[in-house]
Design a protein around this motif. Structure first.
Motif, PDB file in Angstrom:
ATOM      1  N   ILE A 120     -22.302 -53.400  36.119  1.00 14.79           N
ATOM      2  CA  ILE A 120     -23.396 -54.440  35.708  1.00 14.79           C
ATOM      3  C   ILE A 120     -22.516 -55.625  34.400  1.00 14.79           C
ATOM      4  CG2 ILE A 120     -24.218 -53.971  32.933  1.00 14.79           C
ATOM      5  CD1 ILE A 120     -25.017 -51.236  33.978  1.00 14.79           C
ATOM      6  N   TYR A 121     -20.924 -54.834  34.560  1.00 13.94           N
ATOM      7  CA  TYR A 121     -20.592 -55.937  34.064  1.00 13.94           C
ATOM      8  C   TYR A 121     -18.692 -55.186  34.193  1.00 13.94           C
ATOM      9  CZ  TYR A 121     -20.581 -52.741  29.713  1.00 13.94           C
ATOM     10  OH  TYR A 121     -20.495 -51.285  28.731  1.00 13.94           O
ATOM     11  N   SER A 122     -18.074 -55.681  34.013  1.00 14.46           N
ATOM     12  CA  SER A 122     -16.137 -55.955  34.263  1.00 14.46           C
ATOM     13  C   SER A 122     -15.402 -56.425  32.608  1.00 14.46           C
ATOM     14  CB  SER A 122     -15.664 -55.684  35.646  1.00 14.46           C
ATOM     15  OG  SER A 122     -15.086 -56.168  35.774  1.00 14.46           O
ATOM     16  N   ILE A 123     -14.615 -55.960  32.281  1.00 14.28           N
ATOM     17  CA  ILE A 123     -13.670 -55.694  31.525  1.00 14.28           C
ATOM     18  C   ILE A 123     -12.551 -56.189  32.064  1.00 14.28           C
ATOM     19  CG2 ILE A 123     -12.392 -55.663  29.372  1.00 14.28           C
ATOM     20  CD1 ILE A 123     -15.552 -54.131  28.455  1.00 14.28           C
ATOM     21  N   SER A 124     -11.979 -57.015  31.381  1.00 10.66           N
ATOM     22  CA  SER A 124      -9.883 -56.483  32.358  1.00 10.66           C
ATOM     23  C   SER A 124      -9.253 -56.482  31.825  1.00 10.66           C
ATOM     24  CB  SER A 124      -9.495 -58.670  32.545  1.00 10.66           C
ATOM     25  OG  SER A 124     -10.692 -58.965  33.315  1.00 10.66           O
ATOM     26  N   ARG A 125      -9.691 -55.020  31.911  1.00  8.29           N
ATOM     27  CA  ARG A 125      -8.364 -53.717  30.523  1.00  8.29           C
ATOM     28  C   ARG A 125      -8.650 -52.447  31.195  1.00  8.29           C
ATOM     29  NH1 ARG A 125      -8.079 -50.550  25.851  1.00  8.29           N
ATOM     30  NH2 ARG A 125      -5.878 -51.445  25.362  1.00  8.29           N
ATOM     31  N   TYR A 126      -7.368 -51.681  31.032  1.00  7.18           N
ATOM     32  CA  TYR A 126      -7.882 -50.343  31.316  1.00  7.18           C
ATOM     33  C   TYR A 126      -7.609 -49.366  29.995  1.00  7.18           C
ATOM     34  CZ  TYR A 126      -6.529 -45.692  33.029  1.00  7.18           C
ATOM     35  OH  TYR A 126      -6.122 -44.399  32.797  1.00  7.18           O
ATOM     36  N   PHE A 127      -8.621 -48.556  29.986  1.00  3.34           N
ATOM     37  CA  PHE A 127      -9.009 -47.693  28.928  1.00  3.34           C
ATOM     38  C   PHE A 127      -8.521 -46.505  29.193  1.00  3.34           C
ATOM     39  CE2 PHE A 127     -12.178 -50.983  28.399  1.00  3.34           C
ATOM     40  CZ  PHE A 127     -11.406 -51.458  26.415  1.00  3.34           C
ATOM     41  N   VAL A 128      -7.496 -45.677  28.013  1.00  2.00           N
ATOM     42  CA  VAL A 128      -6.445 -44.307  28.207  1.00  2.00           C
ATOM     43  C   VAL A 128      -8.241 -43.552  28.441  1.00  2.00           C
ATOM     44  CG1 VAL A 128      -5.385 -42.916  27.366  1.00  2.00           C
ATOM     45  CG2 VAL A 128      -4.540 -45.941  27.489  1.00  2.00           C
ATOM     46  N   PRO A 129      -8.173 -42.329  28.932  1.00  2.00           N
ATOM     47  CA  PRO A 129      -8.672 -41.674  29.259  1.00  2.00           C
ATOM     48  C   PRO A 129      -9.001 -40.290  27.254  1.00  2.00           C
ATOM     49  CG  PRO A 129      -7.675 -40.997  30.825  1.00  2.00           C
ATOM     50  CD  PRO A 129      -7.060 -42.162  29.940  1.00  2.00           C
ATOM     51  N   GLY A 130     -10.389 -40.861  27.505  1.00  2.25           N
ATOM     52  CA  GLY A 130     -11.144 -39.777  26.155  1.00  2.25           C
ATOM     53  C   GLY A 130     -10.341 -41.198  24.862  1.00  2.25           C
ATOM     54  N   GLU A 131     -10.830 -42.156  24.997  1.00  8.19           N
ATOM     55  CA  GLU A 131     -10.563 -43.359  23.621  1.00  8.19           C
ATOM     56  C   GLU A 131     -12.640 -44.297  24.449  1.00  8.19           C
ATOM     57  OE1 GLU A 131      -7.593 -45.995  24.174  1.00  8.19           O
ATOM     58  OE2 GLU A 131      -6.318 -43.875  23.568  1.00  8.19           O
ATOM     59  N   LEU A 132     -12.904 -43.920  25.194  1.00  3.46           N
ATOM     60  CA  LEU A 132     -14.225 -44.650  25.104  1.00  3.46           C
ATOM     61  C   LEU A 132     -15.274 -43.962  25.304  1.00  3.46           C
ATOM     62  CD1 LEU A 132     -13.488 -47.051  28.614  1.00  3.46           C
ATOM     63  CD2 LEU A 132     -13.969 -47.326  25.822  1.00  3.46           C
ATOM     64  N   LEU A 133     -16.294 -44.269  24.839  1.00  3.98           N
ATOM     65  CA  LEU A 133     -18.085 -43.720  24.132  1.00  3.98           C
ATOM     66  C   LEU A 133     -19.291 -44.789  24.716  1.00  3.98           C
ATOM     67  CD1 LEU A 133     -17.809 -42.313  20.946  1.00  3.98           C
ATOM     68  CD2 LEU A 133     -17.590 -40.662  22.992  1.00  3.98           C
ATOM     69  N   ILE A 134     -19.829 -44.480  25.764  1.00  5.29           N
ATOM     70  CA  ILE A 134     -20.337 -45.127  26.157  1.00  5.29           C
ATOM     71  C   ILE A 134     -22.040 -44.551  25.557  1.00  5.29           C
ATOM     72  CG2 ILE A 134     -21.958 -45.833  28.451  1.00  5.29           C
ATOM     73  CD1 ILE A 134     -19.572 -45.032  30.048  1.00  5.29           C
ATOM     74  N   SER A 135     -22.827 -46.162  25.023  1.00  3.65           N
ATOM     75  CA  SER A 135     -24.299 -45.765  24.850  1.00  3.65           C
ATOM     76  C   SER A 135     -24.990 -45.709  26.100  1.00  3.65           C
ATOM     77  CB  SER A 135     -24.575 -47.063  23.881  1.00  3.65           C
ATOM     78  OG  SER A 135     -25.094 -48.239  25.017  1.00  3.65           O
ATOM     79  N   ASN A 136     -26.366 -44.855  25.398  1.00  2.36           N
ATOM     80  CA  ASN A 136     -27.534 -44.811  26.290  1.00  2.36           C
ATOM     81  C   ASN A 136     -27.519 -46.093  27.545  1.00  2.36           C
ATOM     82  OD1 ASN A 136     -27.017 -41.613  26.343  1.00  2.36           O
ATOM     83  ND2 ASN A 136     -28.387 -41.539  24.510  1.00  2.36           N
ATOM     84  N   ASP A 137     -27.845 -47.172  26.768  1.00  2.00           N
ATOM     85  CA  ASP A 137     -28.623 -48.206  27.385  1.00  2.00           C
ATOM     86  C   ASP A 137     -27.046 -49.123  28.447  1.00  2.00           C
ATOM     87  OD1 ASP A 137     -26.808 -49.439  25.866  1.00  2.00           O
ATOM     88  OD2 ASP A 137     -28.140 -50.631  24.647  1.00  2.00           O
ATOM     89  N   GLY A 138     -26.040 -48.188  28.461  1.00  2.00           N
ATOM     90  CA  GLY A 138     -25.247 -48.924  29.096  1.00  2.00           C
ATOM     91  C   GLY A 138     -24.597 -50.481  29.223  1.00  2.00           C
ATOM     92  N   LYS A 139     -25.142 -51.093  27.679  1.00  6.16           N
ATOM     93  CA  LYS A 139     -24.483 -52.680  26.982  1.00  6.16           C
ATOM     94  C   LYS A 139     -23.477 -52.066  26.012  1.00  6.16           C
ATOM     95  CE  LYS A 139     -28.884 -54.218  27.422  1.00  6.16           C
ATOM     96  NZ  LYS A 139     -30.639 -54.830  26.771  1.00  6.16           N
ATOM     97  N   THR A 140     -23.385 -50.833  25.604  1.00 10.41           N
ATOM     98  CA  THR A 140     -22.415 -51.079  24.296  1.00 10.41           C
ATOM     99  C   THR A 140     -21.155 -50.020  24.729  1.00 10.41           C
ATOM    100  OG1 THR A 140     -23.806 -51.502  22.531  1.00 10.41           O
ATOM    101  CG2 THR A 140     -22.343 -50.380  22.296  1.00 10.41           C
ATOM    102  N   MET A 141     -20.358 -50.133  24.659  1.00  7.01           N
ATOM    103  CA  MET A 141     -18.702 -49.253  25.122  1.00  7.01           C
ATOM    104  C   MET A 141     -17.688 -49.071  23.741  1.00  7.01           C
ATOM    105  SD  MET A 141     -16.785 -50.084  28.542  1.00  7.01           S
ATOM    106  CE  MET A 141     -15.820 -50.836  27.478  1.00  7.01           C
TER     107      MET A 141
END
Length: 99
Positions: free
Chosen positions: A64-85
């Motif tokens: 769907i999309y790509s971001i040029s950054r690594y995120f540490v595990p446990g710091e991200l939440l994904i929305s149910n529509d997949g468009k928002t982190m």
């Protein structure tokens, strides 16, 4: 006493670095299971943010999309529509006002 204080001061950075751990690739799924992301570091270093995070649809594994950054595990939440982190430094799931 002086030697003990010097020893503790020199030992504290080792304790902090040991708790942080190294960067590693991981997967995270949205609450409804329709989307997932893959976060991959470029190097395995402490405090590493260089890398790539990609969002995929679960049904056909299409990007769907790509971001040029690594995120540490446990710091991200994904929305149910997949468009928002949501990138949060603290555990927001356990907050009583989290919706």
């Amino acid at each position: 006493m002086y030697k003990i204080i010097i020893g503790l001061v020199l030992f504290i950075p080792t304790i902090v670095q040991g708790q942080m751990g190294f960067s590693y690739p991981y997967f995270l799924t949205s609450p409804n299971g329709q989307f997932y992301l893959k976060s991959i570091p470029y190097k395995s270093q402490l405090f590493e943010t260089e890398g790539r995070t990609e969002m995929y649809a679960s049904k056909d594994s299409s990007l769907i999309y790509s971001i040029s950054r690594y995120f540490v595990p446990g710091e991200l939440l994904i929305s149910n529509d997949g468009k928002t982190m949501l990138h949060a430094k603290f555990d927001v799931y356990n907050d009583e006002d989290f919706d």
